[in-house]
Design an enzyme around this catalytic site. Structure first.
Site, PDB file in Angstrom:
ATOM      1  N   TYR A  75       1.367  10.642 -11.921  1.00 51.06           N
ATOM      2  CA  TYR A  75       0.963   9.719 -10.853  1.00 51.06           C
ATOM      3  C   TYR A  75       0.183   8.560 -11.471  1.00 51.06           C
ATOM      4  O   TYR A  75       0.438   7.382 -11.187  1.00 51.06           O
ATOM      5  CB  TYR A  75       0.107  10.462  -9.816  1.00 51.06           C
ATOM      6  CG  TYR A  75      -0.499   9.561  -8.779  1.00 51.06           C
ATOM      7  CD1 TYR A  75       0.217   9.204  -7.648  1.00 51.06           C
ATOM      8  CD2 TYR A  75      -1.793   9.052  -8.940  1.00 51.06           C
ATOM      9  CE1 TYR A  75      -0.336   8.357  -6.700  1.00 51.06           C
ATOM     10  CE2 TYR A  75      -2.351   8.208  -8.004  1.00 51.06           C
ATOM     11  CZ  TYR A  75      -1.616   7.865  -6.885  1.00 51.06           C
ATOM     12  OH  TYR A  75      -2.164   7.023  -5.953  1.00 51.06           O
TER      13      TYR A  75
ATOM     14  N   ALA B 169      -2.003  -2.203  -4.110  1.00 56.07           N
ATOM     15  CA  ALA B 169      -3.010  -1.141  -4.146  1.00 56.07           C
ATOM     16  C   ALA B 169      -2.684  -0.211  -5.302  1.00 56.07           C
ATOM     17  O   ALA B 169      -1.715   0.536  -5.259  1.00 56.07           O
ATOM     18  CB  ALA B 169      -3.008  -0.377  -2.829  1.00 56.07           C
TER      19      ALA B 169
ATOM     20  N   LEU C  62       0.820  -1.217   0.000  1.00 58.08           N
ATOM     21  CA  LEU C  62       0.000   0.000   0.000  1.00 58.08           C
ATOM     22  C   LEU C  62       0.854   1.268   0.000  1.00 58.08           C
ATOM     23  O   LEU C  62       0.325   2.364  -0.179  1.00 58.08           O
ATOM     24  CB  LEU C  62      -0.921   0.015   1.238  1.00 58.08           C
ATOM     25  CG  LEU C  62      -2.271  -0.701   1.126  1.00 58.08           C
ATOM     26  CD1 LEU C  62      -2.110  -2.185   0.850  1.00 58.08           C
ATOM     27  CD2 LEU C  62      -3.093  -0.506   2.389  1.00 58.08           C
TER      28      LEU C  62
END
Ligand code: UDP
Length: 325
Positions: A150, A118, A76
């Site tokens: 991103y 994730a 994560l």
């Protein structure tokens, strides 16, 4: 089972740690404490099955042994929040690309450990054809707009993890999380709901960016971590990509009104141009809605749609943090 959560002291990671401990697993939370925080996991410190390691996924001397001793890695750790991402473009790309590369390579070298990754609904970019299903096309904007970097870094993570699955047999599951909300999410990194709740509680104006007609599907963190855990237990999920999100759409004007009504706040709602919030090189996603038929065909996933109770829970956590301070 021995589990490793990278980003385990973060907002979602700390809730996942609770769920894993409830299931009787050993949990090691690795966190660089950049956006994660000791206070998120302080309540777990007396659990014999819980351990917090202060370190980075970029440091393979720390990460390697932790991956090697784990049965399952929940990856994560990543840059969070559009505001932070826009302010720290280099660190965002480095931690998302290099960090994930480290995790999947080390998991392979340690004998193909199970890795749950994730990812993010950001990878769909601004594709106007909602709802988005896992095999839909992706539509990103120009490379001069940092936000899409991103999205692209998360896409690269997915490509790399799926390549390790196909070529080297690494059991990976990719989870595209949609706007997760709940207690412990910090307003500091720009996420809209904790910002609106904090603003309403402080009697300050609620800052809606743009015209407020952009919409999202906010998903309660408890539903998200249950889905992460449940899908990680399904052997046939390896090599697959899943959306995890609520399918209740709300626009940001409606969200601001709901926060005000729920908290009985008299704050005004103001509209702030995007360039004041994020600078000129920014574009928003107009609508973001997950198709959830795929995950529902693997696990029982019924995300709640009642935002009022989530808003109250966030507000009471903020209140108790203030009174403890
Ligand atoms: N937003 C807003 N006011 C804020 C922070 C965010 O209106 O104070 C908007 C933001 O522009 C976006 C939506 O709320 O359209 C969700 O933003 P967030 O950063 O929570 O997540 P995103 O969906 O952008 O990843």
């Amino acid at each position: 089972m021995k589990t490793l959560i990278t980003g385990g002291a973060g907002f979602i990671g700390s809730h996942l740690a609770e769920r894993l401990l409830c299931e009787g697993h050993q949990v090691t939370a690795l966190d660089s404490m950049s956006t994660g925080s000791w206070t998120n996991v302080q309540h777990l410190s007396s659990e014999p099955n819980f351990r917090l390691v202060d370190g980075s996924i970029l440091d393979i001397d720390v990460l390697g042994p932790l991956v090697a001793e784990a049965d399952t890695v929940y990856h994560l750790a990543a840059a969070v929040g559009v505001k932070l991402i826009m302010e720290q473009l280099v660190a965002t790309l480095e931690s998302n690309v290099q960090g994930t590369e480290n995790v999947v390579r080390l998991a392979h070298e340690a004998g193909n450990k199970k890795v749950i990754i994730a990812s993010s609904s950001e990878v769909y970019g601004k594709n106007p054809a909602v709802p988005w299903n896992e095999d839909d096309d992706i539509l990103l904007g120009p490379t001069s707009f940092g936000r899409w970097g991103y999205a692209c870094s998360k896409m690269l993570d997915e490509f790399l993890a799926l390549a390790y699955n196909k070529e080297k047999g690494l059991p990976v599951v990719i989870l595209r999380l949609f706007n997760t909300v709940g207690p412990r999410q910090s307003a500091q990194y720009g996420m809209v709901l904790p910002r609106f709740v904090s603003q309403a509680m402080a009697g300050k104006p609620l800052t809606v960016y743009g015209d407020g007609l952009q919409s999202r599907c906010f998903t309660y963190v408890g539903d998200v971590v249950n889905a992460i855990y449940d899908i990680s237990q399904v052997t046939g999920a390896a090599g697959q990509v899943f959306n995890i999100g609520s399918d209740s759409e709300v626009n940001i004007n409606q969200l601001a009104e709901t926060v005000k009504d729920t908290l009985g706040s008299s704050s005004e709602i103001i509209h702030v141009p995007y360039n004041n919030a994020y600078g000129l090189e920014f574009e928003d996603v107009a609508r973001r809605i997950p198709g959830i038929a795929k995950i529902q065909s693997y696990i029982d996933f019924q995300p709640r749609s009642d935002l009022g109770s989530v808003i109250n829970e966030i507000a009471s956590t903020i209140k108790s943090a203030h009174s403890a301070a």
